[in-house]
Design an enzyme around this catalytic site. Sequence first.
Site, short mmCIF file in Angstrom:
data_model
loop_
_atom_site.label_atom_id
_atom_site.label_comp_id
_atom_site.label_asym_id
_atom_site.label_seq_id
_atom_site.Cartn_x
_atom_site.Cartn_y
_atom_site.Cartn_z
N ALA A 87 1.28 5.50 1.20
CA ALA A 87 1.13 6.28 2.43
C ALA A 87 1.12 7.76 2.08
O ALA A 87 1.69 8.17 1.07
CB ALA A 87 2.24 5.96 3.42
N ASP A 88 0.48 8.54 2.92
CA ASP A 88 0.42 9.99 2.71
C ASP A 88 1.61 10.69 3.34
O ASP A 88 2.03 11.75 2.87
CB ASP A 88 -0.88 10.54 3.29
CG ASP A 88 -2.09 9.92 2.62
OD1 ASP A 88 -2.15 9.92 1.38
OD2 ASP A 88 -2.97 9.40 3.34
N GLU B 52 -7.92 -0.41 5.68
CA GLU B 52 -6.48 -0.56 5.48
C GLU B 52 -5.81 -1.01 6.78
O GLU B 52 -4.98 -1.93 6.77
CB GLU B 52 -5.87 0.76 5.01
CG GLU B 52 -6.21 1.11 3.57
CD GLU B 52 -5.76 2.49 3.15
OE1 GLU B 52 -5.65 2.73 1.94
OE2 GLU B 52 -5.52 3.35 4.05
N ASP C 297 0.84 -1.19 0.00
CA ASP C 297 0.00 0.00 0.00
C ASP C 297 0.87 1.24 0.00
O ASP C 297 2.06 1.19 0.34
CB ASP C 297 -0.92 0.01 1.23
CG ASP C 297 -2.19 0.82 1.01
OD1 ASP C 297 -2.31 1.48 -0.04
OD2 ASP C 297 -3.08 0.78 1.90
#
Length: 260
Positions: free
Chosen positions: A111-112, A131, A109
């Site tokens: 990530a910000d 998530e 995944d």
Amino acid sequence: MALAYLGSKKADPAAVMSSPPHLILTQDELKKIAAYKAVEFVESGMVLGLGTGSTAKHAIDRIGELLQQGKLANIIGIPTSTKTHEQASSLGIPLSDLDTHPVLDLAIDGADEVDPDMNLVKGRGGSLLREKMIEGCCKKFVVIVDESKLVAHVGGSGLAMPVEIVPFCWKFTAQKLESMFEEAGCVAKLRVSAENGEPYVTDNGNFIIDLYFKKDIGDLRAAGDAMLRLAGVVEHGMFIDMATTLIVAGEFGVTVRNKC
């Protein structure tokens, strides 16, 4: 650290070259390079957590491509959102859920934000609860980002740290969250849909409050625990000590960092 380089703007992201790029790559191209690198961790027979967002989308596309080519087989995906479910289904990736597969081999995944300790902010795409449930059940969690996501501390980008809340009395909950981090100059805003201006609703039927910080909030575990004790809060977007591998694509290549 392992380094990989993309030789030109039109090159296959899976290809590794020994010289730096001659052209400046776009942010999406960097995301694609990181995603392709992450898929190298995928092996036939794995149960995979499939992330949500623009970076994870590239990884899912790549997994679908390798399945079609016969280079991967017997993959089962656990999607973290309705959007990811739809994408994976369209690519022919077999899907299941945590009830059937409570332990995952690997999750990939984006990530910000990523701080120096590999703590993450996630959820600007709206899927933080699912998530966290799925990526908390995997043996290995590979996080893929471009270098713009690296921050000195959580909240350091000045952008949103999402909190999923129940819709009931959302203003009350937002005010509680804002006052909880008053010393960090917190501003709490209800996320609204860009399409109609109505409150954004998650796949779980909840709202999201985006927190914006002017200062470091300090102890992340203490902050996270305090938020979860507040009635009305479902989950927060800090993923603390969850990532096992971080893949960062930047101007001069890809770095791979493993959690010590």
